[in-house]
Enzyme design. Structure first.
Site: not given
Lengths: 469, 309
Positions: A325-327, A469
């Protein structure tokens, strides 16, 4: 629009005055005004992507309404899938299309087959991961019958686009934030005063600590072939503080800003580096995201109401997905997987041990392991992360690169002030300065912070890390 | 609402009083600085009167020995270069100098790919402590942002992050350039072994020129020429990096030819670029290298000066 920009410094007072003097007698007007200014806030970056927010809002509002009138679980599930496909479709396309295309191409070439896959030149809409998760939580909660669907379109649109937390959270739940758009806000001196103080401290964290540390971190990580293990270790510790101040600072500004308009947003960070276990760390770090993953990924997977082995798998999968999800990069996946592993090890082996470890040592160890994971988060690829870790542990060297010594000294000073504040909040709350019972102390603290920010802040208009993000 | 506004007003007034008081103290520290970067910049902008002025970034600051120039040409020399800076800083220093006098000779150190990159405008913010007293540099700093002219009314903003280097010369002298070195920052020692290599990298950039950088460079060069200074554009050597055919150097050749300005390229000088004894790091000459390089340069400049007389 960035919170640490002059644009926002002009935008906020205008919006504040209009909100409390012009729209303060009519709820619909107040909500419509909030939608308008939120769209201006977002469109300041790139107005074309407003259509994504508007489309997601329309789809989820209609899905919620339709779902509310249905009892048939199959039809309700179809509607849920519609919302999931639209929201995750946007997220997948804009954020992960190139990542998966490149990864598949590399995987095929690893096994000797060449495939010709095209990547696209895609601009990642700022904050898409945040508002997508927020609006998704609404439809999932309506599907689960945890909340009633709203019939108030203005309130729903304002909930999805509310500018203080639109681009980097906290990721609010409909059950908490949406009802706040149902009643007319009354001006409260205390709320505005608390909000301003939170914004001030958040700004300090961002421009005086995070952006200052970022200069050193970038120097070291940006030229990883030139530095010793000690320099990498220091840069990694700096990065741990940088990302905390960057994101917790943003969250505080968002929470304070919302409070100025009469809204209560959830706490997103609670001094995470004072955690003595990984479980505790994740109850203090990015709370709105970790509870989101707990409620919508971990528990649906079975949570801890399954076999031990399956429970560990659930933990690991949840953290790995949260990494993604962060990247769109394997470094984030590795970071998530590492935290998943830490959690499993802690739960599986350490919880049962009866060895007495001093609290301060536990805190230091958790911080140390967290820093190891941050190396993956900060590195540009897995290879660089492995090289940096290898250098730290096998070739520490003897010389520490200071870079600009002035910058280095101010970095340490900023971290010292931050640590003192967090320590007081954690262990000596009655000595808190910004919320001290004595007005003179509060006043002096505010003036000191202003002087520090103007005199030692970094004003290069740098973005908040979590915007990507 | 009224209470909030009143309290914010009191905080603002207190902040402004502290800001102005701190400004007075910091101005004093700047003006009385015994050496280092603020002494150097103040001298460049306000009191320099030397015949020869060297302008550049860190390569300019370390690679040009003013004593060699003084001894060889029987003139006075001042090295006004500043590390980490670029064309906007050169432009500001030029304005500060030409506002008062016209140097006889100007040596402008340009790096082999300088005109392909950004202008280093933000870095010129280093000059903010001089913003209020120097209207001639304000247009350059105002390019950093529209609000620069407002920000710089706050003295703490003007001195933002400068305190370490502003106050350190009062405690420890000579760490940031000694007054008696005339702006030069000689470095003793030899390049670290991790940088040593046998092969020379031949740079073949294909980056396009940055229009803003080119325009600023042309303005600087043409203004010196118009005012009557003898301008020499120099590209100094880097360790094991051969630069002779970059877009910047090719552009400089055309510009120098069409404007009849001498261009002295030393980034292709293999006797220097291959000798590690001349370097303190890959980009900068040490004391020995700097002295050798400056002597060699003056050997090229002297006949050009004689020819023009």
């Amino acid at each position: 629009m960035l919170f640490n920009s002059i644009d926002f410094a002009i935008f906020l007072p205008i919006v504040f005055v209009l909100y409390w003097f012009v729209t303060n007698r009519n709820l619909k007007l107040q909500n419509a005004f909030l939608i308008l200014v939120s769209y201006i806030f977002y469109g300041w970056w790139d107005w074309r992507f407003l259509s994504l927010i508007a489309f997601s809002s329309v789809v989820d509002f209609l899905v919620g309404l339709k779902m509310g009138g249905l009892e048939d679980p199959v039809k309700r599930k179809r509607l849920l899938w519609l919302s999931l496909i639209v929201n995750l479709g946007f997220l997948g396309f804009f954020k992960y299309f190139n990542f998966f295309t490149e990864s598949f191409t590399e995987a095929f070439s690893f096994f000797g087959s060449e495939i010709n896959a095209r990547t696209l030149n895609i601009v990642l809409p700022v904050g898409i991961s945040f508002y997508t998760f927020q609006t998704l939580s609404y439809t999932i909660d309506v599907y689960r019958k945890n909340i009633e669907p709203t019939r108030d379109a203005l309130a729903f649109f304002a909930f999805v686009s509310f500018f203080p937390q639109l681009v980097a959270g906290p990721i609010e739940r409909a059950a908490h934030l949406l009802p706040q758009f149902y009643y007319l806000k009354k001006f409260s001196y205390d709320e505005v005063s608390y909000g301003l103080k939170k914004m001030l401290w958040g700004l300090f964290m961002k421009v005086a600590v995070a952006d200052r540390l970022a200069i050193y971190v970038e120097t070291i990580y940006g030229h990883s072939d030139l530095h010793t293990g000690i320099s990498f270790a220091v840069a990694t510790i700096f990065f741990a503080v940088q990302i905390y101040c960057d994101f917790a600072g943003y969250s505080l500004i968002a929470i304070g800003c919302a409070q100025m308009f009469g809204f209560d947003l959830m706490e997103n960070f609670r001094r995470p580096y004072f955690s003595a276990t990984f479980k505790e760390f994740w109850s203090r770090w990015h709370i709105s995201l970790s509870t989101w993953f707990r409620d919508y990924v971990y528990i649906p997977l079975g949570g801890n109401r399954v076999s031990k082995a399956r429970n560990y798998l659930n933990l690991f999968v949840t953290f790995t997905v949260s990494g993604l999800w962060h990247g769109a990069n394997w470094t984030f996946v590795a970071w998530g997987a590492l935290h998943g592993t830490f959690q499993c090890v802690e739960k599986g082996f350490l919880d049962g041990l009866r060895i007495k470890v001093p609290h301060v040592l536990k805190v230091a160890l958790i911080f140390l392991f967290t820093c190891v994971a941050w190396v993956f988060f900060r590195a540009v690829n897995i290879g660089q992360a492995m090289y940096i870790l290898q250098t730290i542990f096998t070739r520490p060297g003897t010389s520490l690169y200071f870079g600009d010594k002035g910058m280095f000294a101010f970095s340490i000073l900023g971290m010292g002030i931050l640590f003192a504040n967090d320590y007081v909040q954690e262990y000596r709350p009655k000595f808190r300065l910004l919320h001290n019972p004595y007005p003179a102390v509060r006043f002096a603290t505010i003036v000191f912070l202003l002087v520090y920010i103007v005199g030692l802040g970094v004003f290069d208009g740098s973005q908040f890390i979590y915007f990507q993000f | 609402m009224v209470t909030i506004i009143k309290k914010l007003a009191v905080i603002a007034v207190c902040f402004l009083i502290i800001d102005q008081a701190a400004g007075l103290f910091l101005d004093l520290c700047r003006d009385k600085s015994p050496d280092g970067r603020y002494y150097k910049t103040k001298h460049s902008l306000e009191t320099s009167d030397e015949d020869v002025v060297i302008i550049g970034s860190s390569r300019g600051e370390m690679n040009y020995n003013p004593f060699v120039i003084e001894d060889s040409l029987k003139v006075t020399a001042w090295n006004a270069s500043r590390g980490g800076q670029g064309l906007p800083y050169f432009h500001a220093i030029q304005n500060g100098i030409l506002n008062r006098y016209v140097p006889k000779i100007v040596i402008l150190n340009i790096e082999g790919s300088m005109l392909e990159h950004r202008r280093f405008l933000a870095e010129a913010g280093f000059l903010r402590p001089f913003y209020q007293g120097h209207p001639e540099i304000q247009p350059i700093l105002n390019e950093i942002s529209y609000f620069e002219k407002f920000y710089n009314r706050l003295r703490l903003f003007s001195y933002n992050s400068s305190y370490y280097y502003l106050l350190r010369p009062y405690l420890i002298k000579g760490l940031d350039g000694r007054r008696e070195d005339k702006g030069w920052k000689p470095r003793d020692g030899r390049i670290h072994e991790i940088f040593l290599r046998d092969t020379t990298e031949i740079v073949k950039d294909t980056e396009p020129l940055n229009e803003g950088a080119v325009a600023e460079f042309e303005h600087i060069a043409k203004t010196f020429k118009e005012k009557g200074s003898r301008l020499f554009i120099v590209v100094s050597p880097n360790y094991q990096v051969y630069e002779d055919n970059t877009p910047t150097i090719n552009y400089l050749r055309n510009f120098a030819k069409s404007n009849q300005i001498p261009l002295l390229i030393h980034s292709n000088d293999t006797t220097m670029i291959r000798n590690p004894d001349f370097f303190i790091d890959p980009d900068h000459l040490n004391r020995q290298g700097s002295t050798y390089f400056t002597k060699k340069l003056i050997g090229e400049i002297r006949p050009l000066l004689t020819a023009s007389l």
